[in-house]
Design an enzyme around this catalytic site. Structure first.
Site, PDB file in Angstrom:
ATOM      1  N   ASP A   1      -0.638  -9.982  -6.109  1.00 18.06           N
ATOM      2  CA  ASP A   1       0.037 -11.228  -5.804  1.00 18.06           C
ATOM      3  C   ASP A   1      -0.772 -12.339  -6.484  1.00 18.06           C
ATOM      4  O   ASP A   1      -1.935 -12.144  -6.815  1.00 18.06           O
ATOM      5  CB  ASP A   1       0.056 -11.393  -4.280  1.00 18.06           C
TER       6      ASP A   1
ATOM      7  N   ASP B   1      -1.915 -11.456   0.078  1.00 16.49           N
ATOM      8  CA  ASP B   1      -2.554 -12.178   1.176  1.00 16.49           C
ATOM      9  C   ASP B   1      -1.569 -12.760   2.169  1.00 16.49           C
ATOM     10  O   ASP B   1      -1.916 -13.002   3.312  1.00 16.49           O
ATOM     11  CB  ASP B   1      -3.388 -13.342   0.622  1.00 16.49           C
TER      12      ASP B   1
END
Ligand code: ADP
Ligand code: MG
Length: 669
Positions: free
Chosen positions: A343, A545
């Site tokens: 990500d 996250d």
């Protein structure tokens, strides 16, 4: 009224200053009953052997051998019989039966030797298990046992687990902090390396958050407890590692399933090997000896011990370095990963973006920021927090908002002063109202911000665009190195999945060395990309996250959450957590998982090869029983000890990409 306070000495046990060092090998060994019995048994055997070799009287060395067998064989016999009562056939029992039969046919030395070696290998097994458990518990020792509570009647030294939320705790210079909490008074530098990995002490003053298990510097702090002991960050780490250690790998489950049938097969084959030659006219002693030797060497001790020790050792070692692997199965998967997807925001970047552009077409810059901050106030997203932080830093009013909703990967919506405010991704927010004049005005601003590698966020009020915020986020310092190391470990360049737009993502890609970039993704799109990769036959790891990464994390073979800034949802969904937010730990665990897997395979091959060789030798030729015993138990001990090597700090250092010069120097030792 006299206080009941206990005087506190500076050197009090309540706050050991350094993290505990693991017990020495020797002390671990001495603390285990198994090792003590095995040593006694070995001693008696050696004594008996000496008497026998010196030509001493037979009853003496026979007696010594018998006592030696009783001492060493008592425990295996007991557990073997217990297993039999549960209708399972235990390897322990096979060994004891073999020893008894050997003694019965006059081979008392061989019988005793079998017991001695079997007891020794059992002791090695317990030793390995204890070392692994110890290193998990060493993590628990990070949490201080005692703390100084400040009550109306003065100071009390209490057990850290007795502290409850709201208690006031005094932390003296050099002490370990007893609970997760908030500083109410005092100033000091705190060494948080045990939790965050941050090597430099962090300055803490009133309002700062502190964690249990971190070490206070030279100042005194008063803290208000914010989390009960069992919920503290360090306690959750320990709970996760302990849970992981209780899981079994797929390989082990498979072995457990066949072990039973195999053991029964060994018994049947042993009987056949005894009866058939007997019928063919072989002397009973020869047939019996061969059959018993067969039973010993064909037992699957080594195979049973091949899998878990290396995996558990790896889980424990990774845990000590702030990487929590949640199960043995996850570790097995980890070794198979061939595609890693990252990500962007909060994972490859530090996740603390800063507002660097404020451009409004209708309001002043401060008004725009203030409006955006009001809507973002409840948001947990790094972009949202950055907006609020900047507004507060500029001393702008942040109004309360109502009806807050956040759409992961898009933005937030809230009612501020009775008007609907939207803050979020320009492409998505404006798609419904395309073509209007206000949008035409902000389009070039958005483009300019993106070209510069920054993230553009549009602010709309009652459906009319008011302006754009540009946010810049730094790549994590170890991002580029990690990407290179991950590519080396998996044999393929990692890719980037992001909700942000392609231009911004490509800029970051250049910095960290990722070329395969999939941008503009909603959370479900991220999951789809992962699913497609899996369908194409890849084993995929996703590192993320945020809440927006949770679906993709659940879809991936291995989901990894950044622990420091990451959201709770991400941490729960993940198979693995990088507690200290050090990306460079990632290639290290991958490498360690590969090593563990290679070790499992090597162990299985060693154990199976030795079993096969000894069985063939016994059936085709004549394998002397002591040699069979030595070969079989020797391979078992070898396999068990092999796994221990992965517990050593050096195993981690060797797996980690070279970072700091001193790490490389340590490696040379
Ligand atoms: P990434 O996948 O890189 O972690 P996200 O999926 O969290 O990024 O966000 C994607 C985009 O959605 C952001 O670039 C931003 O434009 C928008 N966005 C998401 N949440 C917010 C928010 N709280 N405030 C403003 N914009 C947001
Ligand atoms: Mg993110």
């Amino acid at each position: 009224m006299a206080t009941t306070a206990v005087p506190v000495r500076q050197s009090d046990q309540s706050a050991r200053q350094t993290p505990p060092t693991p017990r020495s090998w020797w002390r671990t060994a001495v603390s285990l009953p198994d090792t003590r019995w095995a040593s006694l048994s070995t001693g008696l055997f050696l004594l008996g052997g000496a008497v026998q070799l010196a030509g001493g009287p037979a009853p003496v060395f026979w007696g010594l051998y018998l006592v030696c067998s009783a001492v060493g064989g008592w425990e295996p016999a007991r557990s073997g019989l217990e297993a039999l009562r549960r209708r399972t056939l235990d390897v322990d029992l096979l060994m004891v039966v073999a020893a008894v039969v050997a003694a019965g046919i006059g081979q008392v030395t061989d019988g005793a030797l079998l017991i001695v070696i079997f007891a020794t290998s059992g002791a090695v097994e317990s030793f390995v298990a204890r070392r692994t458990a110890d290193s998990v518990h060493a993590l628990l020792d990070l949490a201080p046992q005692r703390a100084t509570r400040l009550g109306p009647t003065g100071e009390h030294v209490v057990d850290a687990i007795e502290l409850s939320v709201g208690d006031l705790v005094l932390v003296r210079p050099g002490e370990r902090i007893g609970a997760d909490g908030m500083v109410t008074d005092g100033a000091s530098e705190v060494d948080q390396s045990t939790i965050t990995g941050e090597p430099l002490p962090v300055v803490k003053g009133p309002g700062a958050e502190v964690f249990a298990g971190t070490v206070n510097g030279t100042g005194a702090l008063r803290i208000r407890v914010t989390r009960a002991a069992h919920e503290s960050v360090v306690a959750r780490i320990v709970a996760l590692v302990t849970e992981a250690a209780a899981t079994k790998a797929h390989t082990q489950l498979r072995i457990d399933r066949i072990e039973q049938r195999y053991s029964v097969g060994v018994v049947v084959a042993t009987l056949a090997l005894f009866v058939v030659p007997l019928l063919l006219g072989e002397p009973i002693l020869v047939a019996l000896l061969r059959a018993i030797t067969f039973m010993i060497v064909a037992s699957p001790c080594g195979v049973v011990l091949a899998t878990m020790p290396p995996l558990l050792a790896t889980i424990a070692n990774a845990g000590r370095h702030g990487v929590l692997v949640k199960s043995a199965v996850a570790l097995e998967q980890l070794a198979r990963v061939d595609v890693v997807a990252f990500d962007k925001t909060g994972t490859l970047t530090a996740g603390v973006p800063e507002v660097v552009d404020v451009v409004s077409t209708t309001l002043t810059g401060d008004e725009l920021l203030s409006l955006a901050a009001a809507a973002e106030h409840p948001s947990e997203h790094p972009l949202g927090r950055a907006v609020v932080r900047t507004a507060q830093a500029r001393g702008l009013p942040v109004a309360a908002c109502q009806d807050f909703t956040s759409t992961p990967g898009q933005g937030v919506t809230a009612v501020v002063d009775g008007r609907l405010v939207q803050v979020g991704d320009p492409t998505l927010l404006t798609s419904t109202a395309a073509g209007s004049a206000d949008l035409e005005k902000i389009r070039p601003i958005v483009e300019r911000i993106r070209e510069a590698g920054k993230t553009a966020v549009v602010v709309m009020r009652d459906g009319v665009a008011q302006g754009v915020l540009g946010l810049a986020d730094r790549a994590r310092p170890d991002a580029r190195r990690t990407v290179t190391a991950v590519a080396a470990a998996t044999g393929r360049l990692p890719l980037m999945l992001t909700g942000d737009n392609h231009t911004t993502a490509a800029r970051l890609g250049e910095q960290v060395g990722i070329t395969d970039i999939r941008a503009g993704l909603l959370p479900a799109d991220k999951a789809d990309h992962i699913a497609a990769l899996r369908t194409a036959g890849h084993t995929v790891m996703l590192v993320g996250d945020g809440v927006n990464d949770a679906p993709a994390m659940a879809t991936a073979d291995v989901g990894v959450a950044m622990g420091g800034h990451g959201s709770d949802l991400a941490r729960q969904t993940a198979d693995m957590i990088i507690v200290r937010d050090e990306l460079s730990a990632l290639p290290a665990v991958i490498a360690l998982a590969h090593r563990a897997q290679r070790m499992v395979t090597a162990n299985l091959v060693i154990a199976a090869a030795i079993i096969t060789a000894l069985v063939v030798w016994d059936v085709v030729g004549t394998l002397p029983m002591p040699l069979g015993v030595l070969g079989h138990e020797g391979s078992t001990v070898l396999v068990a000890l092999n796994g221990l090597r992965l517990l050593r700090p050096a195993a981690w250092r060797r797996a980690a990409p070279r970072t700091r010069p001193e790490t490389a120097a340590n490696d040379m030792q």
